[in-house]
Design an enzyme around this catalytic site. Structure first.
Site, PDB file in Angstrom:
ATOM      1  N   CYS A  21     -14.991  22.898   3.158  1.00 44.87           N
ATOM      2  CA  CYS A  21     -14.943  21.558   3.733  1.00 44.87           C
ATOM      3  C   CYS A  21     -14.811  21.736   5.241  1.00 44.87           C
ATOM      4  O   CYS A  21     -13.814  22.294   5.717  1.00 44.87           O
ATOM      5  CB  CYS A  21     -13.720  20.828   3.180  1.00 44.87           C
ATOM      6  SG  CYS A  21     -13.432  19.212   3.904  1.00 44.87           S
ATOM      7  N   CYS A  69     -21.386  19.596   7.095  1.00 46.46           N
ATOM      8  CA  CYS A  69     -20.507  19.007   6.089  1.00 46.46           C
ATOM      9  C   CYS A  69     -21.062  19.480   4.760  1.00 46.46           C
ATOM     10  O   CYS A  69     -22.277  19.413   4.536  1.00 46.46           O
ATOM     11  CB  CYS A  69     -20.548  17.482   6.180  1.00 46.46           C
ATOM     12  SG  CYS A  69     -19.805  16.663   4.744  1.00 46.46           S
TER      13      CYS A  69
HETATM   14  N1  DGL Z   1     -17.404  17.918   2.537  1.00 46.96           N
HETATM   15  C1  DGL Z   1     -16.492  17.849   3.598  1.00 46.96           C
HETATM   16  C2  DGL Z   1     -16.972  18.488   4.862  1.00 46.96           C
HETATM   17  O1  DGL Z   1     -17.557  19.503   4.797  1.00 46.96           O
HETATM   18  C3  DGL Z   1     -15.717  16.617   3.817  1.00 46.96           C
HETATM   19  C4  DGL Z   1     -16.348  15.318   3.669  1.00 46.96           C
HETATM   20  C5  DGL Z   1     -15.332  14.217   3.757  1.00 46.96           C
HETATM   21  O2  DGL Z   1     -14.447  14.182   2.900  1.00 46.96           O
HETATM   22  O3  DGL Z   1     -15.449  13.399   4.665  1.00 46.96           O
HETATM   23  O4  DGL Z   1     -16.762  18.016   5.944  1.00 46.96           O
END
Ligand code: DGL
Length: 272
Positions: A71, A195
């Protein structure tokens, strides 16, 4: 049973999980999605930190000595503090930025030589509002490269649409965020999907960006980097009959359904 933990605010980290299980079929992985609190990308960093450490503690119950924050939002907002102030000596937590930036700047792991000029000069970064605001990507890049112009686009709404399984809205958002980016930087050479949810929409990003833009998405880069890390730290390898567990803070029925839809194979989550 020792296992490697893969953590995300929701479904996005599944793109990383998929790549690591393909590359390392003999390892055991525990996936955890904090779906109840997704998206993280609109929260302030102290909240992201608190939520992330709660999930890390839950994954320790599953014997994960090594956890990957799959993440970017948590990596940008919480990883440094976790590593410097909180983590016990026998536990490891790694993020997902560095493998991406090493690949973009063509560096090998642990190459700490001074920043130098690289092939790409115009880079588009697509990420959550909180990752963009943190400027963590630019900071890590500045350690390694000079002369790179980064234009970032905070893709508001996109993670929510993906979490809700609304792919029509997700596609429309990708196209409008790419348009907005192109108004600021008409000809990026490379685009970073910063993301882990975004690779689920990778084809749309590629289509909207056009074929002259090299798209960097993290899943495979993180998998290669993890393989390399385990080579250097064999004690963190799970060394048992491979087994995968999926945990969510959200509703396991809904999350399993969406995960199955995205990964195109059956995935069953249990409740945290
Ligand atoms: N998938 C996550 C990232 O890489 C977070 C997305 C989120 O919860 O806003 O930033």
């Amino acid at each position: 049973m020792m296992a490697i933990g893969i953590f995300d605010s929701g479904l996005g980290g599944l793109t990383v999980l998929d790549a690591v299980t393909k590359k390392m079929p003999a390892e055991s992985f525990v996936y955890m999605g904090d779906n109840l609190h997704a998206p993280y990308g609109v929260r302030d960093s102290s909240k992201v930190y608190d939520l992330t450490i709660k999930c890390i503690e839950r994954m320790w119950d599953e014997d994960c000595d090594l956890i990957i924050l799959a993440c970017n939002t948590a990596s940008a907002a919480a990883l440094k503090k976790i590593q410097e102030e909180w983590l016990p000596k026998n536990k490891r937590v790694l993020g997902v930025f560095v493998p991406l930036i090493e690949s973009l700047t063509k560096r090998n792991w642990g190459d700490n030589s001074p920043p130098r000029e690289v092939d790409v000069q115009n880079v588009a970064l697509f990420a959550t509002p909180s990752t963009v605001a943190s400027r963590a990507f630019q900071r890590e890049l500045a350690f390694r490269a000079i002369g790179v112009d980064v234009e970032s686009q905070a893709c508001g709404g996109l993670v929510d649409a993906i979490e809700d399984g609304d792919l029509i809205l997700a596609e429309a958002l990708v196209r409008s965020h790419v348009d907005a980016l192109k108004r600021k930087m008409p000809q990026p050479q490379a685009a970073i999907l910063g993301c882990t949810h975004y690779p689920l929409m990778e084809e749309i990003f590629r289509d909207a960006l056009g074929k002259n833009v090299a798209v960097y998405s993290q899943a495979n880069l993180v998998a290669e980097s993890l393989l390399d890390y385990l080579d250097r730290h064999p004690n963190l390898s799970s060394n048992n009959k491979p087994k995968n567990i999926f945990i969510t803070t959200g509703d396991p029925v809904i999350v399993s359904m969406r995960a199955t839809q995205f990964l195109k194979r059956s995935v069953e989550f249990i409740s945290a």
